[in-house]
Design an enzyme around this catalytic site. Structure first.
Site, PDB file in Angstrom:
ATOM      1  N   HIS A 268       0.874  -1.188   0.000  1.00 18.38           N
ATOM      2  CA  HIS A 268       0.000   0.000   0.000  1.00 18.38           C
ATOM      3  C   HIS A 268       0.909   1.237   0.000  1.00 18.38           C
ATOM      4  CE1 HIS A 268      -3.448   2.437   0.653  1.00 18.38           C
ATOM      5  NE2 HIS A 268      -3.816   2.090   1.880  1.00 18.38           N
ATOM      6  N   HIS A 307      -2.393  -2.521  -9.570  1.00 11.59           N
ATOM      7  CA  HIS A 307      -3.383  -1.935  -8.661  1.00 11.59           C
ATOM      8  C   HIS A 307      -4.614  -2.829  -8.643  1.00 11.59           C
ATOM      9  CE1 HIS A 307      -6.061   1.019  -6.836  1.00 11.59           C
ATOM     10  NE2 HIS A 307      -4.959   1.585  -6.410  1.00 11.59           N
ATOM     11  N   ASP A 363       2.729   5.341  -6.722  1.00  8.56           N
ATOM     12  CA  ASP A 363       3.978   5.236  -5.979  1.00  8.56           C
ATOM     13  C   ASP A 363       5.204   5.085  -6.870  1.00  8.56           C
ATOM     14  OD1 ASP A 363       2.962   5.329  -3.283  1.00  8.56           O
ATOM     15  OD2 ASP A 363       2.015   3.419  -3.729  1.00  8.56           O
TER      16      ASP A 363
HETATM   17  N1  CMC Z   1       4.786  -7.077 -10.053  1.00  8.59           N
HETATM   18  C1  CMC Z   1       4.705  -8.303 -10.611  1.00  8.59           C
HETATM   19  N2  CMC Z   1       3.555  -8.999 -10.694  1.00  8.59           N
HETATM   20  C2  CMC Z   1       2.466  -8.431 -10.172  1.00  8.59           C
HETATM   21  C3  CMC Z   1       2.493  -7.153  -9.577  1.00  8.59           C
HETATM   22  C4  CMC Z   1       3.715  -6.475  -9.541  1.00  8.59           C
HETATM   23  N3  CMC Z   1       3.798  -5.265  -8.996  1.00  8.59           N
HETATM   24  N4  CMC Z   1       1.251  -6.840  -9.145  1.00  8.59           N
HETATM   25  C5  CMC Z   1       0.471  -7.884  -9.454  1.00  8.59           C
HETATM   26  N5  CMC Z   1       1.194  -8.850 -10.091  1.00  8.59           N
HETATM   27  C6  CMC Z   1       0.720 -10.116 -10.639  1.00  8.59           C
HETATM   28  C7  CMC Z   1       0.452 -11.120  -9.542  1.00  8.59           C
HETATM   29  O1  CMC Z   1       1.572 -11.920  -9.297  1.00  8.59           O
HETATM   30  C8  CMC Z   1      -0.691 -11.903 -10.124  1.00  8.59           C
HETATM   31  O2  CMC Z   1      -0.175 -12.773 -11.111  1.00  8.59           O
HETATM   32  P1  CMC Z   1      -0.799 -14.257 -11.279  1.00  8.59           P
HETATM   33  O3  CMC Z   1      -2.197 -14.020 -11.760  1.00  8.59           O
HETATM   34  O4  CMC Z   1       0.087 -14.926 -12.272  1.00  8.59           O
HETATM   35  O5  CMC Z   1      -0.762 -14.884  -9.924  1.00  8.59           O
HETATM   36  C9  CMC Z   1      -1.518 -10.851 -10.864  1.00  8.59           C
HETATM   37  O6  CMC Z   1      -0.567  -9.846 -11.223  1.00  8.59           O
HETATM   38  C10 CMC Z   1      -2.627 -10.239 -10.020  1.00  8.59           C
HETATM   39  O7  CMC Z   1      -2.051  -9.755  -8.803  1.00  8.59           O
HETATM   40  P2  CMC Z   1      -2.774  -9.740  -7.421  1.00  8.59           P
HETATM   41  O8  CMC Z   1      -1.755  -9.775  -6.342  1.00  8.59           O
HETATM   42  O9  CMC Z   1      -3.844 -10.795  -7.389  1.00  8.59           O
HETATM   43  O10 CMC Z   1      -3.482  -8.328  -7.476  1.00  8.59           O
HETATM   44  P3  CMC Z   1      -4.071  -7.527  -6.250  1.00  8.59           P
HETATM   45  O11 CMC Z   1      -5.171  -6.704  -6.794  1.00  8.59           O
HETATM   46  O12 CMC Z   1      -4.390  -8.423  -5.109  1.00  8.59           O
HETATM   47  O13 CMC Z   1      -2.824  -6.613  -5.797  1.00  8.59           O
HETATM   48  C11 CMC Z   1      -1.337  -4.798  -5.571  1.00  8.59           C
HETATM   49  C12 CMC Z   1      -2.732  -5.253  -6.070  1.00  8.59           C
HETATM   50  C13 CMC Z   1      -1.256  -3.280  -5.689  1.00  8.59           C
HETATM   51  C14 CMC Z   1      -1.176  -5.185  -4.100  1.00  8.59           C
HETATM   52  C15 CMC Z   1      -0.257  -5.462  -6.444  1.00  8.59           C
HETATM   53  O14 CMC Z   1      -0.392  -5.063  -7.786  1.00  8.59           O
HETATM   54  C16 CMC Z   1       1.159  -5.177  -5.938  1.00  8.59           C
HETATM   55  O15 CMC Z   1       1.654  -5.886  -5.067  1.00  8.59           O
HETATM   56  N6  CMC Z   1       1.845  -4.124  -6.501  1.00  8.59           N
HETATM   57  C17 CMC Z   1       3.160  -3.736  -5.997  1.00  8.59           C
HETATM   58  C18 CMC Z   1       3.021  -2.896  -4.742  1.00  8.59           C
HETATM   59  C19 CMC Z   1       2.531  -1.514  -5.052  1.00  8.59           C
HETATM   60  O16 CMC Z   1       3.010  -0.841  -5.951  1.00  8.59           O
HETATM   61  N7  CMC Z   1       1.548  -1.052  -4.262  1.00  8.59           N
HETATM   62  C20 CMC Z   1       0.981   0.298  -4.384  1.00  8.59           C
HETATM   63  C21 CMC Z   1      -0.428   0.261  -4.850  1.00  8.59           C
HETATM   64  S1  CMC Z   1      -1.063   1.856  -5.383  1.00  8.59           S
HETATM   65  C22 CMC Z   1      -1.037   2.893  -4.006  1.00  8.59           C
HETATM   66  C23 CMC Z   1      -1.639   2.350  -2.777  1.00  8.59           C
HETATM   67  O17 CMC Z   1      -2.624   1.615  -2.773  1.00  8.59           O
HETATM   68  O18 CMC Z   1      -1.120   2.682  -1.706  1.00  8.59           O
END
Ligand code: CMC
Length: 429
Positions: A268, A307, A363
């Site tokens: 986050h 996201h 971010d």
């Molecule tokens: N790098 C590589 N792969 C990713 C990433 C990433 N940053 N984000 C998602 N994926 C992949 C994930 O491995 C999954 O792949 P598969 O379907 O093969 O298992 C797929 O994309 C879907 O990911 P998810 O984890 O199910 O998606 P989510 O909606 O639960 O997570 C998230 C959203 C923001 C937590 C995630 O994208 C992430 O960890 N991003 C990196 C951390 C980040 O930048 N966070 C800031 C978010 S924006 C500001 C805020 O909210 O504070």
């Protein structure tokens, strides 16, 4: 009159149910009537991480993840970033309308006159180790404020909520700045009421021996715009925490501390700090393909990408990229920008990221700007928490005034042991 319905046919019993549809949702409680017998508890939904569950009705922020659109109270984020100020935007988020001139003046006056911290708070901050993470200090100190303001427990009184709102929005920058100065062993710099909200924050962070600190107007405005972009983002992890903790009628200082704790995590608001560490670790543009290959192999994530809701370019990231140019004209270009641009270029062409619809989020570029402006990396999540406080309070108040809301208390699917008898210690193998 609502005429849209959903017909559910239960193949276990052959029974049919007609369920009303409201605003593209069905009520989870309407599923409870679906049973196989009188003893059956009834159907529930299973939704870890609330990926498809609306927990509330809200009038504050609209986010269209497919189109990459963000509005606060109906106003596009691009217009607010260009024409508004953070304090005006905070007023809008909290009150629902843009203020008149006199409302805005009164609002700014009220915030400005609550920026001081009780002197005992300093003793509290002094107790932290010199290398304590500023987010830990912020979370604890905001919770500590609850003990200074017992009147904050009067959460059903709108006047009390108003005062706590002034206090929280006004004091967050002071706590953040004191935490930073503590880490450097520098004397705390007190608020300067002649300055703007962000100008004063820069003063409390960076004032040295000069009698009067004068913020650079370009950097002051850039920080103000960054604060506008971070002010609210509907039902994210920390807003949900604010609502959840607030639903037990905890006071707003404790609820805000909990929300800030939720923000702290690298998935986050801690992502801005994690992005900087990642860029430093990559080290040079040449190492980017190798890093991307590791992410695709499941060895870590590309921080600042992806996201839950945006499946398109995060509109805030687009605006931040423009601010970067203005900031770098003053500070000089951050060399990490080249690595970030290369990461973005490769990721946006790569099938792994394209097929999962992973785009840069807020971010990805913010940390590069913060670093160029002279902020130390651990304070980045704090820079997110300060403006987000406005959004948290708006979400909390909306929750309190919503008659549909109850204490947040999800159900579970119990998968543990069935009933068994206690085994005395001597009889265990
Ligand atoms: N790098 C590589 N792969 C990713 C990433 C990433 N940053 N984000 C998602 N994926 C992949 C994930 O491995 C999954 O792949 P598969 O379907 O093969 O298992 C797929 O994309 C879907 O990911 P998810 O984890 O199910 O998606 P989510 O909606 O639960 O997570 C998230 C959203 C923001 C937590 C995630 O994208 C992430 O960890 N991003 C990196 C951390 C980040 O930048 N966070 C800031 C978010 S924006 C500001 C805020 O909210 O504070």
């Amino acid at each position: 009159m609502n005429t849209e319905t959903l017909t559910i046919s239960d193949n276990r019993t052959g029974k049919k149910y007609e369920i009303p549809i409201w605003q593209g949702t069905i009520r989870a409680m309407d599923l409870r009537q679906i049973k196989t017998s009188d003893e059956d508890f009834g159907l529930m939904t299973y939704d870890p991480g609330f990926t498809n569950t609306a927990s509330c009705k809200s009038h504050i922020t609209m986010l269209d993840g497919e189109r990459g659109v963000l509005w606060y109270r109906g106003y596009p984020i691009e217009q607010l970033a260009e024409q508004s100020t953070f304090l005006e935007t905070a007023y809008l988020i909290l009150h629902g309308e843009l203020p008149t001139k006199s409302q805005l003046d009164a609002w700014i006056r009220s915030i400005t006159h609550h920026t001081l911290l009780h002197e005992n708070t300093k003793k509290f901050i002094d107790g932290f180790h010199y290398d304590a993470h500023p987010m830990g200090i912020l979370v604890s100190t905001v919770a500590g404020l609850s003990t200074f303001y017992p009147d904050a427990k009067d959460i059903h009184n709108s006047e009390s909520r108003q005062v706590q709102t002034y206090r929280l929005i006004a004091k967050m920058p002071t706590i953040a700045a004191f935490a930073y100065r503590h880490s450097l062993g520098m004397p705390y710099a007190y608020p300067d009421n002649d300055l703007t909200y962000t100008g004063n924050f820069l003063n409390m962070l960076f004032k040295a021996t000069e009698l009067k600190y004068t913020p650079n107007p370009v950097l002051e405005r850039a920080l103000d715009v960054l604060f506008i972009l971070h002010a609210d983002h509907e039902q994210n992890c920390s807003a949900n925490t604010m609502r959840s903790v607030g639903s037990s009628y905890a006071d707003p200082f404790c609820a805000t501390a909990a929300a800030a704790a939720a923000l702290y995590g690298p998935l986050h608001g801690g992502a801005n700090e994690a992005v900087l560490r990642m860029l430093n670790q990559i080290g040079s543009k040449d190492n980017v393909p190798q890093f991307i290959a590791r992410v695709k192999a499941g060895e870590g994530r590309l921080m600042g990408f992806g996201h839950r809701v945006y499946k398109n370019y995060d509109p805030r990231a687009r605006i931040i990229k423009q601010i970067a140019d203005q900031v770098f004209e003053v500070t000089g270009r951050n060399p990490l920008l080249n690595i970030a641009l290369e990461l973005e270029r490769i990721a946006l062409e790569d099938d792994y990221f394209v097929s999962r619809r992973l785009y840069p989020n807020v971010d990805f570029y913010s940390g590069i700007i913060y670093q160029a402006m002279g902020f130390p990396v651990p304070i980045f999540p704090v820079l997110f928490a300060i403006p987000r406080t406005a959004g948290w309070i708006a979400q909390w108040e909306e929750m309190l005034l919503d008659k549909d809301q109850k204490i947040a208390r999800p159900r579970q699917v119990y998968r543990g042991e069935t009933r068994r008898n206690y085994v005395p210690l001597a009889a265990r193998g």
